[in-house]
Motif scaffolding. Structure first.
Motif, PDB file in Angstrom:
ATOM      1  N   ASP A 384       0.837  -1.201   0.000  1.00  0.00           N
ATOM      2  CA  ASP A 384       0.000   0.000   0.000  1.00  0.00           C
ATOM      3  C   ASP A 384       0.871   1.250   0.000  1.00  0.00           C
ATOM      4  O   ASP A 384       2.019   1.227   0.455  1.00  0.00           O
ATOM      5  N   ALA A 385       0.320   2.353  -0.474  1.00  0.00           N
ATOM      6  CA  ALA A 385       1.066   3.610  -0.555  1.00  0.00           C
ATOM      7  C   ALA A 385       1.579   4.053   0.807  1.00  0.00           C
ATOM      8  O   ALA A 385       2.658   4.650   0.909  1.00  0.00           O
ATOM      9  N   LYS A 386       0.839   3.742   1.868  1.00  0.00           N
ATOM     10  CA  LYS A 386       1.261   4.161   3.211  1.00  0.00           C
ATOM     11  C   LYS A 386       2.560   3.494   3.646  1.00  0.00           C
ATOM     12  O   LYS A 386       3.246   3.977   4.548  1.00  0.00           O
ATOM     13  N   ASN A 387       2.903   2.370   3.012  1.00  0.00           N
ATOM     14  CA  ASN A 387       4.139   1.652   3.345  1.00  0.00           C
ATOM     15  C   ASN A 387       5.274   1.948   2.377  1.00  0.00           C
ATOM     16  O   ASN A 387       6.321   1.290   2.425  1.00  0.00           O
ATOM     17  N   SER A 388       5.090   2.941   1.515  1.00  0.00           N
ATOM     18  CA  SER A 388       6.118   3.272   0.523  1.00  0.00           C
ATOM     19  C   SER A 388       7.437   3.655   1.194  1.00  0.00           C
ATOM     20  O   SER A 388       8.508   3.213   0.779  1.00  0.00           O
ATOM     21  N   ALA A 389       7.363   4.487   2.250  1.00  0.00           N
ATOM     22  CA  ALA A 389       8.583   4.909   2.944  1.00  0.00           C
ATOM     23  C   ALA A 389       9.272   3.725   3.619  1.00  0.00           C
ATOM     24  O   ALA A 389      10.503   3.667   3.673  1.00  0.00           O
ATOM     25  N   ASP A 390       8.477   2.762   4.122  1.00  0.00           N
ATOM     26  CA  ASP A 390       9.058   1.586   4.761  1.00  0.00           C
ATOM     27  C   ASP A 390       9.822   0.733   3.748  1.00  0.00           C
ATOM     28  O   ASP A 390      10.961   0.313   3.996  1.00  0.00           O
ATOM     29  N   VAL A 391       9.201   0.475   2.599  1.00  0.00           N
ATOM     30  CA  VAL A 391       9.855  -0.317   1.553  1.00  0.00           C
ATOM     31  C   VAL A 391      11.099   0.395   1.050  1.00  0.00           C
ATOM     32  O   VAL A 391      12.156  -0.219   0.840  1.00  0.00           O
ATOM     33  N   ASN A 392      10.990   1.706   0.870  1.00  0.00           N
ATOM     34  CA  ASN A 392      12.121   2.509   0.412  1.00  0.00           C
ATOM     35  C   ASN A 392      13.295   2.379   1.379  1.00  0.00           C
ATOM     36  O   ASN A 392      14.436   2.093   0.995  1.00  0.00           O
ATOM     37  N   SER A 393      13.018   2.567   2.664  1.00  0.00           N
ATOM     38  CA  SER A 393      14.070   2.503   3.679  1.00  0.00           C
ATOM     39  C   SER A 393      14.656   1.101   3.780  1.00  0.00           C
ATOM     40  O   SER A 393      15.880   0.924   3.810  1.00  0.00           O
ATOM     41  N   ILE A 394      13.787   0.086   3.805  1.00  0.00           N
ATOM     42  CA  ILE A 394      14.249  -1.295   3.942  1.00  0.00           C
ATOM     43  C   ILE A 394      15.112  -1.702   2.763  1.00  0.00           C
ATOM     44  O   ILE A 394      16.202  -2.273   2.928  1.00  0.00           O
ATOM     45  N   PHE A 395      14.654  -1.402   1.552  1.00  0.00           N
ATOM     46  CA  PHE A 395      15.392  -1.833   0.364  1.00  0.00           C
ATOM     47  C   PHE A 395      16.726  -1.107   0.236  1.00  0.00           C
ATOM     48  O   PHE A 395      17.728  -1.705  -0.181  1.00  0.00           O
ATOM     49  N   ASN A 396      16.756   0.159   0.582  1.00  0.00           N
ATOM     50  CA  ASN A 396      18.034   0.870   0.520  1.00  0.00           C
ATOM     51  C   ASN A 396      18.992   0.375   1.587  1.00  0.00           C
ATOM     52  O   ASN A 396      20.206   0.292   1.360  1.00  0.00           O
ATOM     53  N   MET A 397      18.463   0.014   2.752  1.00  0.00           N
ATOM     54  CA  MET A 397      19.310  -0.604   3.773  1.00  0.00           C
ATOM     55  C   MET A 397      19.850  -1.945   3.292  1.00  0.00           C
ATOM     56  O   MET A 397      21.033  -2.253   3.454  1.00  0.00           O
ATOM     57  N   VAL A 398      18.971  -2.724   2.707  1.00  0.00           N
ATOM     58  CA  VAL A 398      19.337  -4.061   2.250  1.00  0.00           C
ATOM     59  C   VAL A 398      20.460  -4.008   1.216  1.00  0.00           C
ATOM     60  O   VAL A 398      21.432  -4.773   1.289  1.00  0.00           O
ATOM     61  N   GLN A 399      20.345  -3.086   0.248  1.00  0.00           N
ATOM     62  CA  GLN A 399      21.370  -3.052  -0.806  1.00  0.00           C
ATOM     63  C   GLN A 399      22.711  -2.565  -0.272  1.00  0.00           C
ATOM     64  O   GLN A 399      23.763  -3.019  -0.714  1.00  0.00           O
ATOM     65  N   GLN A 400      22.705  -1.692   0.715  1.00  0.00           N
ATOM     66  CA  GLN A 400      23.974  -1.249   1.293  1.00  0.00           C
ATOM     67  C   GLN A 400      24.584  -2.326   2.194  1.00  0.00           C
ATOM     68  O   GLN A 400      25.797  -2.545   2.184  1.00  0.00           O
ATOM     69  N   PHE A 401      23.731  -2.997   2.964  1.00  0.00           N
ATOM     70  CA  PHE A 401      24.237  -4.087   3.801  1.00  0.00           C
ATOM     71  C   PHE A 401      24.798  -5.203   2.936  1.00  0.00           C
ATOM     72  O   PHE A 401      25.830  -5.813   3.269  1.00  0.00           O
ATOM     73  N   ALA A 402      24.144  -5.472   1.815  1.00  0.00           N
ATOM     74  CA  ALA A 402      24.646  -6.484   0.883  1.00  0.00           C
ATOM     75  C   ALA A 402      26.039  -6.120   0.400  1.00  0.00           C
ATOM     76  O   ALA A 402      26.920  -6.982   0.294  1.00  0.00           O
ATOM     77  N   GLY A 403      26.247  -4.840   0.108  1.00  0.00           N
ATOM     78  CA  GLY A 403      27.565  -4.397  -0.336  1.00  0.00           C
ATOM     79  C   GLY A 403      28.619  -4.549   0.748  1.00  0.00           C
ATOM     80  O   GLY A 403      29.733  -5.010   0.486  1.00  0.00           O
TER      81      GLY A 403
END
Length: 465
Positions: A384-403
């Protein structure tokens, strides 16, 4: 939300794209300087790699705050903080007299990237119409995938003709350009937060992430030891505590209920693994080229350039293809090419030359570019649109942690053979490189399986075309 004229939207996005680009470029630009820094500052390879691993970890931790910060504060104010952190850290690195201050400067600089990348995606997800969303996310994906691959080329060239310190001086003006554009054109209004920031969640998550990466970094000197197990146990306990506090405390760092969606879980795994391969191999190739192939730092960086350029052009085109025909086709094709590229490093390792490395990396990078940006865009439409910021934050964290995890594990694997195996440095790095390439190929297999499973589920749910 305050309406913005189109030019303001795109110039605001451009301001974050510039800062994100130089921040991520800086993540990997020092990879080719490891041998020089190791000698100049008297530290081992598995210690030097912390200027990349530590940078990525700090980016990850900072990104953990952005779901809250983007709701609470104006993006323009956050961009100002990001630029100031970048400038301060950049100056510290450029003038660092020892490794400790160099690492500290890198950590401060990482705060800027940790803020700018989620702000970039936040503006795209909240300001860009749905019909252009994949194209603009493709542009953002181009920035964050092109920059780390270009970093070694930039760092190798600059350190060869001048000094590694100039790597920091030359990117400083771009931060000032970002500052000007951002303060003039970022217009969004925050939604606000009903609850206070969860410091306990952030601290426990930070301990979990740092402990995990540190655990694997110990392999370089100590191998499979009790210290590895101890740190992994600490990481597991801290992560369990984070989940409990985040779900049962008075406030949340982000809404973990989004992971009840199995398709989002698969997208997260895909996104993590793609970045693990991307950042990891961007570390391995320059080291392998210098130690095994006898290439200069300039050549070691340049072999990554064509792949970086092709990937940069492919990313927005893949986004347009996703807009027109759905996410499944470009992401699946990207997964196949990624697997082919990584497998070539294993199959043809005995015959590797800088030219062959260039060709194989280009295949890999095209595949990565087709899949990476489209994966996070696809994830954004699964909630849902209300969770857009959560997905954004989680995915950006995930890609940096992966690196950070990728650089830590792959550098440690090479260090194990360099520190413990007999023979020349070239021979020891050759064997370590084979293990790294094989490991990355295995991850590429997992990526392709995950992609196929995900889009079958989405087809059944009639989400993805």
């Amino acid at each position: 939300m305050v309406e913005s004229k189109p030019k303001h939207i795109y110039l605001a996005i451009a301001s974050l794209a510039v800062l994100t680009f130089v921040g991520i470029l800086n993540e990997t630009s020092m990879n080719v300087t490891y041998p020089t820094l190791s000698t100049e500052m008297g530290v081992s390879l598995d210690t030097v790699q912390w200027i990349t691993t530590g940078y990525l970890l700090m980016v990850t931790v900072t990104m953990g705050t952005t779901a809250y910060l983007l709701r609470q504060f104006k993006a323009r104010n956050l961009q100002l903080v990001a630029v100031l952190a970048f400038v301060l850290g950049d100056l510290m690195c450029a003038m660092a007299p020892n490794f400790t201050l160099l690492l500290l400067g890198r950590l401060i600089q990482a705060v800027a990237t940790g803020l700018s990348t989620p702000i970039l995606f936040h503006l795209i997800f909240t300001e860009i119409p749905r019909e252009r969303l994949a194209s603009m996310t493709g542009f953002a994906g181009m920035v964050i995938s092109f920059a780390p691959a270009l970093g070694p080329t930039y760092g190798g060239w600059i350190s060869a003709i001048m000094s590694w310190r100039m790597i920091f001086w030359l990117i400083l003006p771009f931060a000032l350009i970002s500052l000007l554009l951002g303060q003039l054109f970022i217009r969004n209004t925050p939604f606000g937060n009903d609850k206070q920031f969860s410091y306990a969640s952030l601290i426990s998550l930070s301990v979990a992430l740092v402990s995990t990466v540190y655990a694997f970094s110990t392999i370089g000197e100590q191998g499979l030891s009790w210290q590895l197990v101890l740190w992994l146990v600490i990481a597991a306990v801290a992560f369990s505590f984070f989940i409990y506090i985040n779900n049962h405390g008075e406030s949340q760092l982000f809404d973990l209920s989004v992971f009840k969606n199995k398709m989002l879980c698969l997208s997260t795994l895909t996104y993590f693994s793609l970045q693990f391969v991307n950042i990891g191999i961007s570390l391995v190739i320059p080291l392998y080229a210098q130690y095994v192939l006898g290439a200069s730092s300039t050549i070691a960086g340049l072999v990554l350039l064509p792949g970086s350029v092709f990937g940069a052009f492919i990313a927005p085109l893949a986004g347009r293809l996703a807009d027109a025909q759905g996410f499944a086709k470009p992401v699946t094709a990207g997964g196949i090419m990624l697997l082919v590229g990584t497998a070539c490093f294993v199959i043809f390792q005995h015959w590797l030359t800088p030219l062959l490395v260039l060709v194989f990396f280009t295949i890999l990078r095209i595949g990565f570019a087709m899949a990476f940006g489209n994966t996070i865009t696809n994830a954004s439409v699964l909630v849902d649109a209300k969770n857009s910021a959560d997905v954004n934050s989680i995915f950006n964290m995930v890609q940096q942690f992966a690196g950070s995890l990728g650089t830590g594990i792959l550098a440690s694997i090479i260090a194990v053979f360099q520190n413990n195996m007999s023979g020349s440095m070239a021979k020891k790095t050759y064997v370590g490189g084979l293990v790294d390439y094989s490991f990355l190929t295995l991850i590429a297999v997992v990526i392709l399986i995950t992609i196929i499973s995900n889009y079958r589920m989405q087809k059944q749910a009639k989400i993805s075309k």
